[in-house]
Write a protein that holds these residues in place. Structure first.
Motif, PDB file in Angstrom:
ATOM      1  N   GLU A  77       4.668   8.952   4.952  1.00 24.58           N
ATOM      2  CA  GLU A  77       4.745  10.279   4.348  1.00 24.58           C
ATOM      3  C   GLU A  77       4.667  11.327   5.462  1.00 24.58           C
ATOM      4  O   GLU A  77       3.813  11.234   6.354  1.00 24.58           O
ATOM      5  CB  GLU A  77       3.581  10.484   3.379  1.00 24.58           C
ATOM      6  CG  GLU A  77       3.591  11.779   2.638  1.00 24.58           C
ATOM      7  CD  GLU A  77       4.355  11.708   1.312  1.00 24.58           C
ATOM      8  OE1 GLU A  77       4.229  12.607   0.483  1.00 24.58           O
ATOM      9  OE2 GLU A  77       5.105  10.700   1.116  1.00 24.58           O
ATOM     10  N   ALA A  78       5.555  12.297   5.436  1.00 25.53           N
ATOM     11  CA  ALA A  78       5.510  13.392   6.401  1.00 25.53           C
ATOM     12  C   ALA A  78       4.653  14.523   5.846  1.00 25.53           C
ATOM     13  O   ALA A  78       4.789  14.911   4.684  1.00 25.53           O
ATOM     14  CB  ALA A  78       6.922  13.891   6.697  1.00 25.53           C
ATOM     15  N   PHE A  79       3.784  15.059   6.694  1.00 30.33           N
ATOM     16  CA  PHE A  79       2.921  16.173   6.309  1.00 30.33           C
ATOM     17  C   PHE A  79       3.227  17.399   7.169  1.00 30.33           C
ATOM     18  O   PHE A  79       2.333  18.020   7.726  1.00 30.33           O
ATOM     19  CB  PHE A  79       1.449  15.782   6.448  1.00 30.33           C
ATOM     20  CG  PHE A  79       1.006  14.695   5.507  1.00 30.33           C
ATOM     21  CD1 PHE A  79       1.127  14.852   4.133  1.00 30.33           C
ATOM     22  CD2 PHE A  79       0.472  13.515   5.996  1.00 30.33           C
ATOM     23  CE1 PHE A  79       0.719  13.853   3.259  1.00 30.33           C
ATOM     24  CE2 PHE A  79       0.058  12.512   5.133  1.00 30.33           C
ATOM     25  CZ  PHE A  79       0.184  12.683   3.757  1.00 30.33           C
ATOM     26  N   GLY A  80       4.500  17.700   7.332  1.00 29.51           N
ATOM     27  CA  GLY A  80       4.900  18.879   8.077  1.00 29.51           C
ATOM     28  C   GLY A  80       5.373  18.626   9.485  1.00 29.51           C
ATOM     29  O   GLY A  80       5.808  19.566  10.168  1.00 29.51           O
ATOM     30  N   GLU A  81       5.304  17.378   9.947  1.00 34.11           N
ATOM     31  CA  GLU A  81       5.772  17.068  11.295  1.00 34.11           C
ATOM     32  C   GLU A  81       7.263  17.400  11.425  1.00 34.11           C
ATOM     33  O   GLU A  81       8.075  16.956  10.600  1.00 34.11           O
ATOM     34  CB  GLU A  81       5.536  15.583  11.620  1.00 34.11           C
ATOM     35  CG  GLU A  81       4.065  15.192  11.702  1.00 34.11           C
ATOM     36  CD  GLU A  81       3.445  14.827  10.361  1.00 34.11           C
ATOM     37  OE1 GLU A  81       2.276  14.393  10.342  1.00 34.11           O
ATOM     38  OE2 GLU A  81       4.144  14.955   9.323  1.00 34.11           O
TER      39      GLU A  81
ATOM     40  N   LEU B   8       0.870  -1.174   0.000  1.00 33.28           N
ATOM     41  CA  LEU B   8       0.000   0.000   0.000  1.00 33.28           C
ATOM     42  C   LEU B   8       0.907   1.223   0.000  1.00 33.28           C
ATOM     43  O   LEU B   8       1.278   1.743   1.047  1.00 33.28           O
ATOM     44  CB  LEU B   8      -0.925  -0.025   1.223  1.00 33.28           C
ATOM     45  CG  LEU B   8      -1.813  -1.275   1.334  1.00 33.28           C
ATOM     46  CD1 LEU B   8      -2.532  -1.306   2.671  1.00 33.28           C
ATOM     47  CD2 LEU B   8      -2.813  -1.334   0.180  1.00 33.28           C
ATOM     48  N   ASP B   9       1.264   1.659  -1.185  1.00 31.18           N
ATOM     49  CA  ASP B   9       2.333   2.633  -1.325  1.00 31.18           C
ATOM     50  C   ASP B   9       2.037   3.930  -0.566  1.00 31.18           C
ATOM     51  O   ASP B   9       0.981   4.536  -0.722  1.00 31.18           O
ATOM     52  CB  ASP B   9       2.553   2.961  -2.811  1.00 31.18           C
ATOM     53  CG  ASP B   9       3.981   3.360  -3.094  1.00 31.18           C
ATOM     54  OD1 ASP B   9       4.380   4.454  -2.673  1.00 31.18           O
ATOM     55  OD2 ASP B   9       4.705   2.576  -3.726  1.00 31.18           O
ATOM     56  N   THR B  10       2.986   4.308   0.310  1.00 33.72           N
ATOM     57  CA  THR B  10       3.010   5.587   1.029  1.00 33.72           C
ATOM     58  C   THR B  10       2.060   5.652   2.227  1.00 33.72           C
ATOM     59  O   THR B  10       1.956   6.678   2.890  1.00 33.72           O
ATOM     60  CB  THR B  10       2.717   6.775   0.071  1.00 33.72           C
ATOM     61  OG1 THR B  10       3.464   6.603  -1.132  1.00 33.72           O
ATOM     62  CG2 THR B  10       3.116   8.103   0.663  1.00 33.72           C
ATOM     63  N   LEU B  11       1.386   4.569   2.564  1.00 34.13           N
ATOM     64  CA  LEU B  11       0.426   4.596   3.667  1.00 34.13           C
ATOM     65  C   LEU B  11       1.130   4.737   5.022  1.00 34.13           C
ATOM     66  O   LEU B  11       1.989   3.926   5.372  1.00 34.13           O
ATOM     67  CB  LEU B  11      -0.421   3.330   3.658  1.00 34.13           C
ATOM     68  CG  LEU B  11      -1.428   3.179   4.805  1.00 34.13           C
ATOM     69  CD1 LEU B  11      -2.462   4.296   4.787  1.00 34.13           C
ATOM     70  CD2 LEU B  11      -2.092   1.806   4.746  1.00 34.13           C
ATOM     71  N   ARG B  12       0.739   5.745   5.775  1.00 30.74           N
ATOM     72  CA  ARG B  12       1.262   5.941   7.122  1.00 30.74           C
ATOM     73  C   ARG B  12       0.625   4.954   8.088  1.00 30.74           C
ATOM     74  O   ARG B  12      -0.541   4.568   7.937  1.00 30.74           O
ATOM     75  CB  ARG B  12       0.982   7.361   7.600  1.00 30.74           C
ATOM     76  CG  ARG B  12       1.812   8.424   6.939  1.00 30.74           C
ATOM     77  CD  ARG B  12       1.354   9.827   7.270  1.00 30.74           C
ATOM     78  NE  ARG B  12       1.168  10.110   8.680  1.00 30.74           N
ATOM     79  CZ  ARG B  12       1.618  11.214   9.290  1.00 30.74           C
ATOM     80  NH1 ARG B  12       2.320  12.116   8.600  1.00 30.74           N
ATOM     81  NH2 ARG B  12       1.369  11.430  10.566  1.00 30.74           N
ATOM     82  N   TYR B  13       1.383   4.601   9.134  1.00 27.14           N
ATOM     83  CA  TYR B  13       0.861   3.687  10.148  1.00 27.14           C
ATOM     84  C   TYR B  13      -0.330   4.297  10.869  1.00 27.14           C
ATOM     85  O   TYR B  13      -1.356   3.631  11.066  1.00 27.14           O
ATOM     86  CB  TYR B  13       1.960   3.322  11.145  1.00 27.14           C
ATOM     87  CG  TYR B  13       1.460   2.527  12.320  1.00 27.14           C
ATOM     88  CD1 TYR B  13       1.126   1.188  12.187  1.00 27.14           C
ATOM     89  CD2 TYR B  13       1.290   3.131  13.575  1.00 27.14           C
ATOM     90  CE1 TYR B  13       0.636   0.447  13.260  1.00 27.14           C
ATOM     91  CE2 TYR B  13       0.812   2.404  14.652  1.00 27.14           C
ATOM     92  CZ  TYR B  13       0.487   1.065  14.496  1.00 27.14           C
ATOM     93  OH  TYR B  13      -0.006   0.356  15.558  1.00 27.14           O
ATOM     94  N   ASP B  14      -0.239   5.563  11.272  1.00 27.14           N
ATOM     95  CA  ASP B  14      -1.330   6.163  12.038  1.00 27.14           C
ATOM     96  C   ASP B  14      -2.603   6.259  11.213  1.00 27.14           C
ATOM     97  O   ASP B  14      -3.705   6.032  11.722  1.00 27.14           O
ATOM     98  CB  ASP B  14      -0.930   7.523  12.617  1.00 27.14           C
ATOM     99  CG  ASP B  14      -0.436   8.524  11.582  1.00 27.14           C
ATOM    100  OD1 ASP B  14      -0.323   8.163  10.395  1.00 27.14           O
ATOM    101  OD2 ASP B  14      -0.133   9.675  11.980  1.00 27.14           O
TER     102      ASP B  14
END
Length: 262
Positions: free
Chosen positions: A235-239, A19-25
């Motif tokens: 994927e980081a969204f600004g963290e 599942l490409d790029t799926l974050r754990y959270d």
């Protein structure tokens, strides 16, 4: 429960889905809304061996799957391991005497099939032919890619056609790189202008619905299927100021992982 891969290889078809790029959270937040992926259990938190698609999949095909996100590795048993390395392996680990697990399974009589998603599987340039080149049969279409909001539908439709053409007595290793969760995912949320955890969650709900059709067809074949489903990276969204992937941050390294039998 620890899987004994020596009882799987040769007796089960094998399905591997990234599942490409799926974050754990994002995956955990959507568990209750994903009956096909999580109906029989929950996501396990693991660490990916690579921070972007190309690196991670080379590791996966070499037998290096995501590892438990814990400092205690003593109870972790690898499913696959190259033979004759001189390293001690668990008796439940399946050993392959080839450069990778794909050719190793082919040597055991498996038909190996890749249905690509993101650009590294597109075969458009030499670099994008490397990962599909592991397989006997590989497929990519524009509508499998990240810009098509119905990409998983098209990928699953293609897989169903291939299953119809595969004899029941033919062992199968089917790999699918699901592109829908990779950016851009904001088209799954009305009015959204940028990707986020929420747009990944919406994309995952869509993916789960489409994968249900694939799982049902595999069940109808009447053969046991060992399934490996996990993300290749997050994927980081600004963290902490980080955006994207191909970087060292927990939003990228932490990935969801599941294994189960249909």
């Amino acid at each position: 429960m620890i899987t004994d891969m020596n009882t799987i290889v040769g007796t089960h078809d094998i399905l591997m889905i990234t599942l490409d790029t799926l974050r754990y959270d994002a995956a955990v937040l959507e568990e209750k809304n994903c009956p096909n992926l999580c109906g029989s259990g929950s996501w396990e938190k693991r660490h990916t061996p690579g921070s972007f698609t190309y690196a991670a999949h080379h590791a996966f095909f070499g037998g290096f799957l995501p590892t438990p996100a814990t400092t205690d590795k003593s109870s972790h048993v690898r499913l696959f391991h190259s033979s004759r390395t001189g390293m001690k392996t668990d008796p439940r680990t399946w050993l392959f005497d080839t450069p990778d697990i794909v050719s190793g399974l082919a040597a055991e009589g498996y038909k190996t099939v890749c249905i690509g998603g993101v650009i590294f599987f597109s075969k458009k340039v030499p670099l994008a032919r490397v990962l599909p080149g592991y397989f006997q049969h590989s497929y990519w279409r524009m509508n499998f890619g990240v810009t098509n909001p119905r990409s998983t539908e098209h990928q699953v439709n293609h897989a169903l056609g291939l299953l119809d053409d595969t004899p029941l007595d033919q062992r199968l290793f089917l790999f699918m790189n699901v592109s829908a969760i990779h950016g851009p995912s904001h088209h799954y949320v009305e009015g959204a202008r940028r990707d986020s955890v929420d747009t990944q969650r919406a994309a995952l709900r869509y993916v789960d619905g489409e994968l249900g059709r694939l799982f049902q067809r595999l069940r109808e074949r009447g053969k046991p299927v060992f399934c490996l489903v996990f993300s290749d990276h997050g994927e980081a969204f600004g963290e902490d100021g980080y955006h994207g992937h191909r970087l060292a941050h927990e939003t990228v390294w932490d990935v969801p992982y599941r294994e189960f039998i249909l």
